[in-house]
Design an enzyme around this catalytic site. Sequence first.
Site, PDB file in Angstrom:
ATOM      1  N   THR A 105      -2.303  -3.942   9.629  1.00 23.69           N
ATOM      2  CA  THR A 105      -3.025  -4.146  10.896  1.00 23.69           C
ATOM      3  C   THR A 105      -3.583  -5.567  10.893  1.00 23.69           C
ATOM      4  O   THR A 105      -4.744  -5.785  10.526  1.00 23.69           O
ATOM      5  CB  THR A 105      -4.160  -3.121  11.076  1.00 23.69           C
ATOM      6  OG1 THR A 105      -4.862  -2.972   9.829  1.00 23.69           O
ATOM      7  CG2 THR A 105      -3.621  -1.772  11.500  1.00 23.69           C
ATOM      8  N   ASP A 125      10.799   2.998   5.954  1.00 28.29           N
ATOM      9  CA  ASP A 125      10.390   1.674   6.411  1.00 28.29           C
ATOM     10  C   ASP A 125      11.472   1.145   7.351  1.00 28.29           C
ATOM     11  O   ASP A 125      12.670   1.385   7.124  1.00 28.29           O
ATOM     12  CB  ASP A 125      10.196   0.715   5.232  1.00 28.29           C
ATOM     13  CG  ASP A 125       9.353  -0.496   5.604  1.00 28.29           C
ATOM     14  OD1 ASP A 125       8.211  -0.582   5.127  1.00 28.29           O
ATOM     15  OD2 ASP A 125       9.842  -1.356   6.365  1.00 28.29           O
ATOM     16  N   THR A 160      -6.127   0.006   8.091  1.00 30.61           N
ATOM     17  CA  THR A 160      -7.491  -0.383   8.419  1.00 30.61           C
ATOM     18  C   THR A 160      -7.619  -0.680   9.909  1.00 30.61           C
ATOM     19  O   THR A 160      -6.902  -1.525  10.444  1.00 30.61           O
ATOM     20  CB  THR A 160      -7.903  -1.624   7.627  1.00 30.61           C
ATOM     21  OG1 THR A 160      -7.728  -1.351   6.231  1.00 30.61           O
ATOM     22  CG2 THR A 160      -9.354  -1.990   7.903  1.00 30.61           C
ATOM     23  N   CYS A 214      -6.681  -8.133   4.207  1.00 32.18           N
ATOM     24  CA  CYS A 214      -7.861  -7.262   4.273  1.00 32.18           C
ATOM     25  C   CYS A 214      -9.143  -8.040   4.564  1.00 32.18           C
ATOM     26  O   CYS A 214      -9.643  -8.030   5.682  1.00 32.18           O
ATOM     27  CB  CYS A 214      -8.013  -6.475   2.964  1.00 32.18           C
ATOM     28  SG  CYS A 214      -6.757  -5.204   2.722  1.00 32.18           S
ATOM     29  N   ARG A 217       0.693 -13.131   2.822  1.00 32.10           N
ATOM     30  CA  ARG A 217       0.176 -12.869   4.162  1.00 32.10           C
ATOM     31  C   ARG A 217      -1.232 -13.448   4.329  1.00 32.10           C
ATOM     32  O   ARG A 217      -2.112 -13.217   3.521  1.00 32.10           O
ATOM     33  CB  ARG A 217       0.137 -11.366   4.433  1.00 32.10           C
ATOM     34  CG  ARG A 217       1.491 -10.730   4.670  1.00 32.10           C
ATOM     35  CD  ARG A 217       1.365  -9.235   4.862  1.00 32.10           C
ATOM     36  NE  ARG A 217       0.907  -8.572   3.649  1.00 32.10           N
ATOM     37  CZ  ARG A 217       0.560  -7.286   3.578  1.00 32.10           C
ATOM     38  NH1 ARG A 217       0.602  -6.539   4.667  1.00 32.10           N
ATOM     39  NH2 ARG A 217       0.170  -6.770   2.442  1.00 32.10           N
ATOM     40  N   VAL A 248       0.824  -1.209   0.000  1.00 26.73           N
ATOM     41  CA  VAL A 248       0.000   0.000   0.000  1.00 26.73           C
ATOM     42  C   VAL A 248       0.858   1.258   0.000  1.00 26.73           C
ATOM     43  O   VAL A 248       0.703   2.133  -0.853  1.00 26.73           O
ATOM     44  CB  VAL A 248      -0.939   0.009   1.223  1.00 26.73           C
ATOM     45  CG1 VAL A 248      -1.678   1.346   1.322  1.00 26.73           C
ATOM     46  CG2 VAL A 248      -1.931  -1.130   1.139  1.00 26.73           C
TER      47      VAL A 248
END
Length: 460
Positions: free
Chosen positions: A90, A40, A125, A265, A336, A22
Amino acid sequence: MKLYEQIVNREEKISLIGLGYVGMPIAVAFAKKVEVIGFDVNKPKIDLYKNGVDPTKEVGNEVIKNTTVDFTSDESRLREAKFHIVAVPTPVKDDHTPDLTPVESASRTLGRNLTKGSIVVFESTVYPGVTEDICVPILEKESGLKGGVDFKVGYSPERINPGDKVHRLESIIKVVSGQDDETLDMVAKVYELVVDAGVHKATSIKVAEAAKVIENSQRDINIAFMNELSIIFNKMGIDTKAVLNAAGTKWNFLNFSPGLVGGHCIGVDPYYLTYKAEQMGYHSQIILSGRKINDDMGKYVAESTVKKMIKANKQINGAKVAIFGVTFKENCPDVRNTKVVDVIRELEEYGIDVKVVDPAADKEDLWRGYRINLCEVEDIKEMDAVIFAVPHDEFKAMRLEDIKMMFRSTGYVKLKAMDEVAATSEFDIENESKGCVLIDLKGMFNRIEAEETGFVYWRL
């Protein structure tokens, strides 16, 4: 709007905290218009970016080579920016409760380097309230500054779809929010620099947080419905894809299909909403029911595979099964929270030797997260079953005849003369025709062609 003018005139900088699937595309997009610092904590990743390598495959190596993003793992460089965008993951913990560690850590890092007059926009999120109730206090504590006075915050949920080359940052309407009208207008104008589709101004930060978390919850519920239909129709001996094709001819039928629901997500965000609901004294019914169905699909696929293998007279303990695709979605290296791993682990419980092929997957992430090594297509031989779990473009180009060569036997017998019929018992012909179990989770292949080719074919 003085800060906006300073940013546009390259007198002030924007920082991106978190350069994954993202954050990195956002940084690259803004760098075409303004000065951008890309931060990062993962130094090896930063080194790859500096060397012109895009490990996410979101924008490509050529774009990374030519971008003006100032990549760094030195947090003190954040002091050079006045507009900060936090785009860290998250995830959820093993008990399905929110893991806010990344966003809290990013807030602490930014807080240590936050300067007066800054604006901080979170994209991660979260459930409604995290930005103002959790992140702002951390920023205040670390910086010694007062939120709403010395610095302002906003929230603009990410809508980037990893691996999607059509729906990009520039072409998706951006929801923006701010803690006051001035901040809202500022955040909107900054994002309008790169979002051609325009922005939607949410009435509050909590509204924007809630909007994001229900977007993926809605998709999760719809896919769970399709998965449940698939289970029912399979019991009835009805092809689910054929049913959906027929139902899809109605103008208002929603175009969803069954499948494994993983990723960072859809398979995660609903738990953020239900967690907050539990805190408020409400136990979710629809959302958690959908999550239960989707979380169990890996086991269901494995069990269905074993049943098909048994019908094909396969010895289960010690059998060899190849799985094509391990990423959470097609044409994307992201592994992930991939639910393909659930299929792998369940098959291994039966004593099955599982080989995994995926030309798109990030090999290092796959090994680090799941201790799974990848094989090449050429290594897939003498299989008892083959599962196509992820419809990568490379897999769609494969022919059924080539897949047939991966099995222990050719799977069917071509009879050229009557004497061959006499030499082959009915039992042998039946077993040869049932030798190749092909599991096609996303319906990549034509069912009729697969069955005519001699496969024992099954799909969701």
